[in-house]
Scaffold this motif. Structure first.
Motif, PDB file in Angstrom:
ATOM      1  N   MET A 172       6.767   0.157  30.347  1.00 55.30           N
ATOM      2  CA  MET A 172       7.705   1.140  30.986  1.00 55.30           C
ATOM      3  C   MET A 172       7.125   2.357  31.531  1.00 55.30           C
ATOM      4  SD  MET A 172      10.843   1.303  31.900  1.00 55.30           S
ATOM      5  CE  MET A 172      11.709   0.015  30.802  1.00 55.30           C
ATOM      6  N   THR A 173       7.283   2.679  32.933  1.00 53.79           N
ATOM      7  CA  THR A 173       6.732   3.836  33.225  1.00 53.79           C
ATOM      8  C   THR A 173       7.710   4.990  32.976  1.00 53.79           C
ATOM      9  OG1 THR A 173       5.333   2.702  34.874  1.00 53.79           O
ATOM     10  CG2 THR A 173       5.850   4.818  35.603  1.00 53.79           C
ATOM     11  N   THR A 174       7.262   6.013  32.718  1.00 52.62           N
ATOM     12  CA  THR A 174       8.326   7.368  32.335  1.00 52.62           C
ATOM     13  C   THR A 174       7.840   8.062  33.599  1.00 52.62           C
ATOM     14  OG1 THR A 174       6.746   8.249  30.853  1.00 52.62           O
ATOM     15  CG2 THR A 174       8.265   6.885  29.862  1.00 52.62           C
ATOM     16  N   VAL A 175       9.036   8.834  34.143  1.00 57.59           N
ATOM     17  CA  VAL A 175       8.914   9.788  35.379  1.00 57.59           C
ATOM     18  C   VAL A 175       9.914  10.950  35.005  1.00 57.59           C
ATOM     19  CG1 VAL A 175       9.164   9.809  37.980  1.00 57.59           C
ATOM     20  CG2 VAL A 175       8.898   7.637  36.716  1.00 57.59           C
ATOM     21  N   LEU A 176       9.145  12.023  35.531  1.00 58.50           N
ATOM     22  CA  LEU A 176       9.976  13.280  35.328  1.00 58.50           C
ATOM     23  C   LEU A 176      10.064  13.735  36.955  1.00 58.50           C
ATOM     24  CD1 LEU A 176      10.793  15.975  34.120  1.00 58.50           C
ATOM     25  CD2 LEU A 176       8.420  17.005  34.288  1.00 58.50           C
ATOM     26  N   ILE A 177      11.407  13.888  37.282  1.00 58.24           N
ATOM     27  CA  ILE A 177      11.733  14.291  38.514  1.00 58.24           C
ATOM     28  C   ILE A 177      11.767  15.977  38.786  1.00 58.24           C
ATOM     29  CG2 ILE A 177      13.561  14.082  40.421  1.00 58.24           C
ATOM     30  CD1 ILE A 177      14.273  11.575  39.028  1.00 58.24           C
ATOM     31  N   PHE A 194      16.816  10.120  43.464  1.00 52.60           N
ATOM     32  CA  PHE A 194      15.708   9.583  42.975  1.00 52.60           C
ATOM     33  C   PHE A 194      16.020   8.992  41.584  1.00 52.60           C
ATOM     34  CE2 PHE A 194      13.204  13.195  45.165  1.00 52.60           C
ATOM     35  CZ  PHE A 194      12.850  12.355  46.281  1.00 52.60           C
ATOM     36  N   ARG A 195      16.932   9.665  40.677  1.00 50.44           N
ATOM     37  CA  ARG A 195      17.029   9.071  39.526  1.00 50.44           C
ATOM     38  C   ARG A 195      17.955   7.672  39.766  1.00 50.44           C
ATOM     39  NH1 ARG A 195      18.265  10.240  34.159  1.00 50.44           N
ATOM     40  NH2 ARG A 195      17.534  12.323  34.122  1.00 50.44           N
ATOM     41  N   MET A 196      18.827   7.650  40.590  1.00 49.06           N
ATOM     42  CA  MET A 196      19.655   6.410  40.815  1.00 49.06           C
ATOM     43  C   MET A 196      18.501   5.249  41.265  1.00 49.06           C
ATOM     44  SD  MET A 196      22.573   6.665  40.136  1.00 49.06           S
ATOM     45  CE  MET A 196      23.626   5.275  41.043  1.00 49.06           C
ATOM     46  N   LEU A 197      17.735   5.733  41.946  1.00 47.35           N
ATOM     47  CA  LEU A 197      16.648   4.550  42.715  1.00 47.35           C
ATOM     48  C   LEU A 197      15.925   4.045  41.415  1.00 47.35           C
ATOM     49  CD1 LEU A 197      15.148   2.936  44.692  1.00 47.35           C
ATOM     50  CD2 LEU A 197      13.805   5.030  45.249  1.00 47.35           C
ATOM     51  N   LEU A 198      15.133   5.180  40.915  1.00 45.71           N
ATOM     52  CA  LEU A 198      14.238   4.700  39.656  1.00 45.71           C
ATOM     53  C   LEU A 198      14.953   4.042  38.480  1.00 45.71           C
ATOM     54  CD1 LEU A 198      12.044   7.972  39.432  1.00 45.71           C
ATOM     55  CD2 LEU A 198      11.899   5.947  40.958  1.00 45.71           C
ATOM     56  N   GLU A 199      16.140   4.501  38.046  1.00 47.57           N
ATOM     57  CA  GLU A 199      16.768   3.722  36.980  1.00 47.57           C
ATOM     58  C   GLU A 199      17.304   2.408  37.249  1.00 47.57           C
ATOM     59  OE1 GLU A 199      19.345   6.735  35.080  1.00 47.57           O
ATOM     60  OE2 GLU A 199      17.545   7.384  33.669  1.00 47.57           O
ATOM     61  N   SER A 200      17.257   1.953  38.450  1.00 43.56           N
ATOM     62  CA  SER A 200      17.555   0.683  38.992  1.00 43.56           C
ATOM     63  C   SER A 200      16.618  -0.332  38.478  1.00 43.56           C
ATOM     64  CB  SER A 200      18.143   0.664  40.538  1.00 43.56           C
ATOM     65  OG  SER A 200      16.849   0.695  41.173  1.00 43.56           O
ATOM     66  N   GLN A 201      15.453   0.153  38.364  1.00 49.11           N
ATOM     67  CA  GLN A 201      14.339  -0.463  38.197  1.00 49.11           C
ATOM     68  C   GLN A 201      13.931  -1.044  36.708  1.00 49.11           C
ATOM     69  OE1 GLN A 201      12.385  -1.506  41.129  1.00 49.11           O
ATOM     70  NE2 GLN A 201      14.146  -0.692  41.831  1.00 49.11           N
ATOM     71  N   ASP A 202      13.738  -2.075  36.361  1.00 47.54           N
ATOM     72  CA  ASP A 202      13.535  -2.574  34.768  1.00 47.54           C
ATOM     73  C   ASP A 202      12.147  -1.884  34.289  1.00 47.54           C
ATOM     74  OD1 ASP A 202      15.645  -4.212  35.216  1.00 47.54           O
ATOM     75  OD2 ASP A 202      14.594  -6.085  35.633  1.00 47.54           O
ATOM     76  N   THR A 226      11.880   4.385  33.563  1.00 43.51           N
ATOM     77  CA  THR A 226      12.789   5.182  33.220  1.00 43.51           C
ATOM     78  C   THR A 226      12.566   6.927  33.513  1.00 43.51           C
ATOM     79  OG1 THR A 226      14.028   5.919  31.249  1.00 43.51           O
ATOM     80  CG2 THR A 226      11.643   5.323  30.918  1.00 43.51           C
ATOM     81  N   VAL A 227      13.670   7.204  33.734  1.00 41.50           N
ATOM     82  CA  VAL A 227      13.698   8.942  34.069  1.00 41.50           C
ATOM     83  C   VAL A 227      13.698   9.839  32.654  1.00 41.50           C
ATOM     84  CG1 VAL A 227      14.572  11.020  35.302  1.00 41.50           C
ATOM     85  CG2 VAL A 227      14.432   8.487  36.549  1.00 41.50           C
ATOM     86  N   VAL A 228      12.632  10.414  32.233  1.00 41.91           N
ATOM     87  CA  VAL A 228      12.718  11.360  31.134  1.00 41.91           C
ATOM     88  C   VAL A 228      13.367  12.471  31.171  1.00 41.91           C
ATOM     89  CG1 VAL A 228      10.986   9.723  29.880  1.00 41.91           C
ATOM     90  CG2 VAL A 228      10.278  11.550  31.042  1.00 41.91           C
ATOM     91  N   GLY A 229      13.433  13.089  32.410  1.00 44.98           N
ATOM     92  CA  GLY A 229      13.881  14.420  32.671  1.00 44.98           C
ATOM     93  C   GLY A 229      13.900  14.730  33.763  1.00 44.98           C
ATOM     94  N   GLU A 230      14.600  16.006  34.291  1.00 46.04           N
ATOM     95  CA  GLU A 230      14.666  16.502  35.759  1.00 46.04           C
ATOM     96  C   GLU A 230      14.363  18.113  35.531  1.00 46.04           C
ATOM     97  OE1 GLU A 230      18.422  16.011  37.807  1.00 46.04           O
ATOM     98  OE2 GLU A 230      18.460  13.859  37.065  1.00 46.04           O
ATOM     99  N   ALA A 231      13.596  18.477  36.398  1.00 47.60           N
ATOM    100  CA  ALA A 231      13.022  19.971  36.696  1.00 47.60           C
ATOM    101  C   ALA A 231      13.501  20.395  37.909  1.00 47.60           C
ATOM    102  CB  ALA A 231      11.493  20.025  36.439  1.00 47.60           C
ATOM    103  N   ALA A 232      14.094  21.774  37.944  1.00 47.78           N
ATOM    104  CA  ALA A 232      14.485  22.072  39.078  1.00 47.78           C
ATOM    105  C   ALA A 232      13.475  23.193  39.763  1.00 47.78           C
ATOM    106  CB  ALA A 232      15.870  23.010  38.993  1.00 47.78           C
ATOM    107  N   ASN A 233      12.385  23.288  38.985  1.00 44.71           N
ATOM    108  CA  ASN A 233      11.295  24.238  39.562  1.00 44.71           C
ATOM    109  C   ASN A 233      10.124  23.823  38.974  1.00 44.71           C
ATOM    110  OD1 ASN A 233      11.155  25.976  37.133  1.00 44.71           O
ATOM    111  ND2 ASN A 233      13.266  26.710  37.919  1.00 44.71           N
ATOM    112  N   GLY A 234       8.852  24.425  39.433  1.00 42.90           N
ATOM    113  CA  GLY A 234       7.502  24.360  38.973  1.00 42.90           C
ATOM    114  C   GLY A 234       7.464  24.634  37.444  1.00 42.90           C
ATOM    115  N   ALA A 235       7.971  25.843  37.173  1.00 42.71           N
ATOM    116  CA  ALA A 235       7.762  26.185  35.515  1.00 42.71           C
ATOM    117  C   ALA A 235       8.507  25.142  34.776  1.00 42.71           C
ATOM    118  CB  ALA A 235       8.290  27.741  35.430  1.00 42.71           C
TER     119      ALA A 235
END
Length: 221
Positions: free
Chosen positions: A1-6, A17-25, A28-37
């Motif tokens: 399972m590939t884990t992704v932070l958006i 992005f989350r909808m697209l990625l989580e449609s894949q077996d 999995t999206v482990v989190g979302e960040a709104a800025n670089g920090a």
């Protein structure tokens, strides 16, 4: 399972992005960040395989966030997403240590395959973006990276065999492993072995960093 932070400052973009990625077996999206920090902090906490990184964000931008993530020394790879096919800041991502670049209007399949490639240690760059980004990058190289007047070879290349040097040169020209195999009449498995040795011998983090090396040492110009 590939884990992704958006990472993106646009909530709707993150949602897509989350909808697209989580449609894949296999993702999995482990989190979302709104800025670089936030991205740098969450990467240190969550250790995702891949960070999808926007370039232009308020506060800490994607380039500096990439630099901090790479400097952390973890296994996380960064895939930068640019709004335009040549973002004026994107070339800096090469030096920062990004493992790939794609434009935001790429096809979903391109994004998914890019994430998978980066997660497995390969690198991905949109073909139309690669050459222009690297051309922009090479014009910003400091003088210290230029060849010495004596013409002595760059020490980073001295351990490469002639074949490895040849393959590094065509990697810098944007050839894929398949193209290298076909044009140099090699098995693709042999090409992959050569590429792996090139990365190890030159201390390159991944294929993108090896391509930078080819530019810096004037194998490609």
């Amino acid at each position: 399972m590939t884990t992704v932070l958006i990472t993106d400052d646009q909530p709707l973009q993150r949602f897509g992005f989350r909808m697209l990625l989580e449609s894949q077996d296999d993702m999995t999206v482990v989190g979302e960040a709104a800025n670089g920090a936030e991205a740098a902090r969450m990467t240190a906490e969550l250790h995702p395989d891949v960070v999808l990184m926007d370039v232009r964000m308020p506060g800490l931008d994607g380039i500096e966030a990439t630099r901090r993530i790479v400097a952390g020394g973890g296994r996380t790879r960064v895939l930068i997403l640019t709004t335009f096919d040549l973002d004026e800041y994107a070339y800096s991502g090469l030096r920062a240590g990004a493992s790939g670049f794609l434009v935001k209007d790429a096809q979903p399949e391109e994004l998914l395959s890019g994430i998978r490639a980066v997660a497995t240690g390969d690198a991905v760059v949109a073909p139309s973006l690669t050459r222009r980004l690297l051309d922009a990058y090479v014009h910003h190289l400091p003088a210290a990276t230029q060849p010495s007047p004596s013409g002595s070879p760059d020490p980073r290349l001295t351990t490469l065999t002639d074949r490895e040097t040849e393959i590094l040169r065509v990697m810098g020209q944007g050839w894929t492993n398949t193209e290298i195999a076909e044009r140099l009449h090699l098995a693709e498995s042999t090409v992959k072995t050569h590429v792996g040795r090139i990365l190890a011998k030159t201390g390159s983090r991944d294929r993108v960093q090896a391509v930078i090396l080819a530019y810096e040492t004037k194998l490609v110009g």
